[in-house]
Structure formats: C-alpha cells, structure tokens
Design a protein around this motif. Structure first.
Motif, PDB file in Angstrom:
ATOM      1  N   ASP A 128       0.835  -1.198   0.000  1.00 24.35           N
ATOM      2  CA  ASP A 128       0.000   0.000   0.000  1.00 24.35           C
ATOM      3  C   ASP A 128       0.876   1.256   0.000  1.00 24.35           C
ATOM      4  OD1 ASP A 128      -2.312  -1.490   0.008  1.00 24.35           O
ATOM      5  OD2 ASP A 128      -2.724  -1.233   2.144  1.00 24.35           O
ATOM      6  N   ALA A 129       1.955   1.225   0.788  1.00 21.44           N
ATOM      7  CA  ALA A 129       2.889   2.355   0.825  1.00 21.44           C
ATOM      8  C   ALA A 129       3.552   2.542  -0.533  1.00 21.44           C
ATOM      9  CB  ALA A 129       3.944   2.122   1.902  1.00 21.44           C
ATOM     10  N   LEU A 130       3.919   1.432  -1.162  1.00 19.70           N
ATOM     11  CA  LEU A 130       4.510   1.496  -2.503  1.00 19.70           C
ATOM     12  C   LEU A 130       3.549   2.153  -3.479  1.00 19.70           C
ATOM     13  CD1 LEU A 130       6.590   0.692  -4.694  1.00 19.70           C
ATOM     14  CD2 LEU A 130       5.442  -1.534  -4.804  1.00 19.70           C
ATOM     15  N   GLU A 131       2.292   1.750  -3.428  1.00 16.24           N
ATOM     16  CA  GLU A 131       1.296   2.304  -4.343  1.00 16.24           C
ATOM     17  C   GLU A 131       1.120   3.805  -4.120  1.00 16.24           C
ATOM     18  OE1 GLU A 131      -2.216   0.013  -6.181  1.00 16.24           O
ATOM     19  OE2 GLU A 131      -2.947   0.836  -4.296  1.00 16.24           O
ATOM     20  N   GLN A 132       1.130   4.234  -2.882  1.00 22.74           N
ATOM     21  CA  GLN A 132       0.988   5.657  -2.576  1.00 22.74           C
ATOM     22  C   GLN A 132       2.173   6.460  -3.122  1.00 22.74           C
ATOM     23  OE1 GLN A 132       0.599   5.719   1.685  1.00 22.74           O
ATOM     24  NE2 GLN A 132      -1.291   4.514   1.658  1.00 22.74           N
ATOM     25  N   ILE A 133       3.376   5.934  -2.947  1.00 21.61           N
ATOM     26  CA  ILE A 133       4.562   6.636  -3.441  1.00 21.61           C
ATOM     27  C   ILE A 133       4.570   6.682  -4.965  1.00 21.61           C
ATOM     28  CG2 ILE A 133       7.089   6.572  -3.557  1.00 21.61           C
ATOM     29  CD1 ILE A 133       7.048   5.357  -0.724  1.00 21.61           C
TER      30      ILE A 133
END
Length: 225
Positions: A20-25
C-alpha cells in the motif's frame, strides 16, 4: 500451530502495508520516489523487515505486480462466462479485455508510473519491472486468447504494445498522429480503432486453416455480459 498461523497473518498484514505504501509513493512521485527508506517510513516498518520479506526493491515491485495491481486476472467463473460460444463473439471478447485493462491504466497513476518505467533504458530496476509486467500480461493473453494454432501472441503484442505506448504518451501530455490523448474524445477514437483491429484479427483467425477456436459449449443465450 497457532503461533505459525499468527506469524503468517502478521507477515500478510505487513506485506499489505508495504505494498500500500509502494502504491501511494508511485501515485505521488513515480518510480523515482521509491526507496527502502521511503517505504519503511510510509509503512511504519523497519527497513530490515522489507529486505527480509522482499529481498530488494525489484523483489517488492515483482510481488506488487504479481498481486494483480497492474494486471488483474479473471477468475475461473468469469472466464466460463466470458469465453465465446460463437466465432462472432471472439472480437468483442478481445476488445473488451484490452479496453478494460487500459482503462484501468488510464485511471491509475501507480499503474501509469510502472508502465512508463518499462520503457526506460540502461536501468536494472526498469528491466525487472518490465519482466514482471510482461509475465503477467503473457498470462492474461493466454487466458483470454481462446485460440490455438495461430500466432495470437504477435497480434496481442501489437495491440498491447500500441496501447502501452499511447498510454505513456498521454501521461507525458504528447499527441500521437494529431490525437489529443488527454481528451476523452481522443481515447474514444482509439477505442473504436481497437474494436476494428480486433475484428480484423478475429476474421483472420476464423478463416485460418491452422487456427482452432476454443469455444464455450454453453447456450448462446448465456453469452450476454
């Protein structure tokens, strides 16, 4: 047993937080903003844990892509309904799947960031991303080709490659052959052309002496979707 199940659940939850963090970045900064440090901070996990679970950034991106974040694979139940029952349904099946995929790309900034990264040269991360995306696309094409004996892979490469290029050019706000790819009108023309191309590919397959169509034996009344 309970401890083992807890560890598995904890790993799954942590993996979800990291992806999820990867997708946000990706949505905010593109692939160039992705780093182990940034991911650890965004997901509130240690860098050591990310390395332990995914190995490196390439491993994390491969995992992310394999989870259907870039290429969603149809379920067996969907394929059972989606598979053509008549040769005339082959072209709509192909164009429906291609347009669904690229509508998803157009609507997803993370997907567009990854797609754009696949054309970077002399970049090991881009090479790894391209390999993962191509693997998932190859699986999807195999699932929805519904044909054996003809070179559907080359036809799919032309279609997917062309739509990928157009999507990237739209992301860069560049016209192609005078088409404004930032406008819905421009993409409507592209989608109409995709349907025509799929009709031509399908007709070639239908009349090919070497092609074998894999048709669904269900009653035609059940083919509406």
């Amino acid at each position: 047993m309970e401890t083992s199940q807890f560890i598995k659940r904890d790993r799954a939850a942590t993996s979800q937080r990291v992806t999820d963090a990867l997708e946000q970045i990706l949505a905010e900064e593109g692939l160039q903003g992705v780093s182990i440090t940034a991911l650890a901070k965004r997901a509130a996990v240690s860098k050591v844990l990310i390395y332990r679970y995914f190995g490196n950034i390439e491993g994390l991106l491969a995992y992310y892509i394999s989870q259907g974040r870039m290429v969603a694979h149809p379920s067996s139940a969907f394929l059972a309904q989606f598979q053509p029952a008549h040769p005339r349904e082959l072209a709509p099946a192909w164009s429906t799947q291609a347009l669904r995929l690229f509508r998803q790309y157009r609507a997803s900034r993370p997907a567009r960031a990854i797609l754009q990264a696949t054309v970077n040269t002399n970049d090991t991360l881009a090479d790894a991303v391209n390999k993962s995306v191509d693997s998932e696309l190859s699986k999807l094409v195999e699932e929805v080709a519904f044909i054996k004996g003809d070179d559907y892979q080359a036809a799919a490469a032309i279609l997917v490659g062309g739509l990928s290029y157009l999507t990237i050019q739209a992301q860069l706000d560049r016209p192609v052959i005078g088409l404004d790819l930032r406008s819905e009108a421009g993409w409507q023309r592209i989608e109409q052309a995709v349907e025509v191309i799929c009709q031509a590919f399908a007709q070639s397959a239908i009349h090919s002496p070497t092609a074998h169509l894999q048709l669904n034996a269900r009653p035609e009344s059940a083919t509406q979707w």
